[in-house]
Design an enzyme around this catalytic site. Structure first.
Site, short mmCIF file in Angstrom:
data_model
loop_
_atom_site.label_atom_id
_atom_site.label_comp_id
_atom_site.label_asym_id
_atom_site.label_seq_id
_atom_site.Cartn_x
_atom_site.Cartn_y
_atom_site.Cartn_z
N GLN A 148 -10.41 -2.25 2.48
CA GLN A 148 -9.83 -3.12 3.53
C GLN A 148 -9.81 -2.20 4.88
OE1 GLN A 148 -6.05 -4.05 1.60
NE2 GLN A 148 -5.16 -4.01 3.47
N SER B 263 6.72 -0.47 10.03
CA SER B 263 5.18 -0.27 9.68
C SER B 263 4.86 1.06 8.88
CB SER B 263 4.30 -0.50 10.62
OG SER B 263 2.97 -0.07 10.40
N MET C 276 0.74 -1.27 0.13
CA MET C 276 0.14 0.17 0.10
C MET C 276 0.71 1.44 -0.05
SD MET C 276 -3.44 -0.96 2.03
CE MET C 276 -3.01 -0.73 3.68
N ASP D 264 2.01 -9.27 9.28
CA ASP D 264 0.71 -9.84 8.97
C ASP D 264 0.41 -11.26 8.82
OD1 ASP D 264 -0.39 -6.62 8.51
OD2 ASP D 264 1.64 -6.76 7.54
N GLN E 41 -2.89 -12.30 7.87
CA GLN E 41 -3.06 -11.96 6.60
C GLN E 41 -2.32 -12.95 5.70
OE1 GLN E 41 -2.83 -8.07 4.47
NE2 GLN E 41 -0.63 -8.60 4.12
N LEU F 192 6.93 2.95 1.19
CA LEU F 192 7.74 1.93 1.42
C LEU F 192 8.58 2.15 2.52
CD1 LEU F 192 7.92 1.12 -2.22
CD2 LEU F 192 6.37 0.15 -0.54
N GLY G 286 4.77 -10.09 3.97
CA GLY G 286 5.47 -9.96 5.38
C GLY G 286 4.79 -10.78 6.37
N GLY H 59 11.37 -2.90 5.32
CA GLY H 59 10.60 -4.07 5.63
C GLY H 59 10.23 -4.47 4.18
N HIS H 60 9.61 -3.50 3.40
CA HIS H 60 9.03 -3.76 1.93
C HIS H 60 10.03 -4.05 1.21
CE1 HIS H 60 5.56 -0.90 3.23
NE2 HIS H 60 5.32 -2.01 2.73
O1 PAF Z 1 -0.33 -5.70 3.67
C1 PAF Z 1 -0.80 -4.98 2.79
O2 PAF Z 1 -0.01 -3.79 2.80
C2 PAF Z 1 -2.00 -5.08 2.30
O3 PAF Z 1 -2.84 -5.67 3.06
C3 PAF Z 1 -1.90 -5.82 0.86
C4 PAF Z 1 -1.50 -7.11 1.02
C5 PAF Z 1 -0.95 -4.87 -0.20
C6 PAF Z 1 -3.65 -5.53 0.23
O4 PAF Z 1 -3.79 -4.43 0.19
#
Ligand code: PAF
Length: 287
Positions: A61, A185, A27, A150, A153, A30, A147, A33-34
């Site tokens: 979401q 985060s 999302m 989450d 997720q 960045l 990651g 971590g990303h």
């Molecule tokens: O983890 C995230 O950043 C979001 O939930 C994702 C997987 C990009 C979905 O929008």
């Protein structure tokens, strides 16, 4: 690096991208971590394969409008970071591009989603599953990296892929932390200096509770709760000890279990977790 903002543009780009295609869905905003996920994606794709990153703040979401509105969106900095990290394709759609106004199909995972973040953020995982499946279909990716911060997720997406026979390999990657232990985060930048200084207590609380893996679940939870609530700045959204596979609550550590929490500092909600293994000293786990 190609940057595309439309679904048609992405499909055209992916048609002649070399395989394997490895996707890192994000999302934006960045952080390191990303970028660690991007490096993992490159390892899987190899020098000849394609690493794709999606940057999309997925409105469906979010359960709180304020959280969506305050989500950081530093697109230019994100694109620069992707370029420096050697990403091949970045997808940056607007919400109107991703969703038709009268959309009426949603992907729902109904078992693993029911607790933890799913219980306190109704509809959250429907939104995640729906957008992730769309991103898989649009990119035609072979693998995708997520990651472990989450962890719910990750479990829900693995289940979606299994149950819907989606031909995408799901790769988990360990949580990347600041030097003081706070999980990285995109929301950390919204903490005040005092909250930021206090926030590593979440990790400390989980680790000190998990050291007592021979205790009952109730005792483990009490230890963690005590440490988090020592700070007047925190409000626990949830704190649970669950089976690492089924995500159902457990009261003893007989199989790997996850101690997971979501904690509010003001209106900033942070999540973290630690996996506890039976008969294994935590020192081996702490990273
Ligand atoms: O983890 C995230 O950043 C979001 O939930 C994702 C997987 C990009 C979905 O929008």
């Amino acid at each position: 690096m190609k940057v595309v903002a439309t679904k048609t543009g992405l499909r055209q780009e992916m048609e002649h991208s070399s395989r394997p295609v490895v996707l890192v869905p994000t999302m934006g905003a960045l952080h390191d971590g990303h970028l660690a996920l991007v490096r993992r994606a490159r390892e899987i794709a190899g020098p000849e394969g394609t690493v794709a990153v999606s940057i999309f703040v997925n409105p469906i979401q979010f359960d709180r409008a304020a959280d969506l509105e305050s989500y950081p969106t530093p697109l230019e900095a994100d694109l620069a970071a992707c370029r420096a990290a050697g990403v091949d394709v970045v997808f940056t759609p607007e919400a109107g591009e991703m969703y038709d106004g009268d959309r009426s199909v949603t992907v729902t995972e109904s078992l693993l989603s029911s607790r933890l973040c799913g219980a306190t953020r109704p509809g959250h995982f429907d939104g995640v599953c729906t957008v992730v499946l769309k991103l898989f279909l649009l990119t035609g990716c072979d693998a995708a990296v997520f990651g472990e911060k989450d962890f719910q997720q990750l479990a829900v997406i693995r289940r979606m892929v299994r149950d819907l026979d989606v031909p995408v390999e799901i790769v988990g990657f360990p949580t990347i932390r600041e030097n003081d232990g706070l999980a990285m985060s995109s929301r950390n930048v919204r903490l005040s200096p005092e909250q930021r200084q206090d926030a590593p207590r979440i990790r400390r609380a989980l680790l000190s509770a998990a050291e007592n893996f021979r205790q009952t679940g109730q005792e483990i939870l009490e230890t963690a709760r005590g440490e988090i609530e020592k700070s007047p700045m925190t409000r626990i959204d949830y704190l649970e000890l669950v089976d690492a596979e089924t995500l159902q609550p457990v009261d003893e550590i007989k199989k790997p279990a996850v101690l997971a929490t979501a904690v509010f500092y003001g209106d900033v909600r942070l999540i973290d977790n630690v996996t506890i293994f039976p008969n294994r000293e935590l020192k081996a786990l702490a990273r």
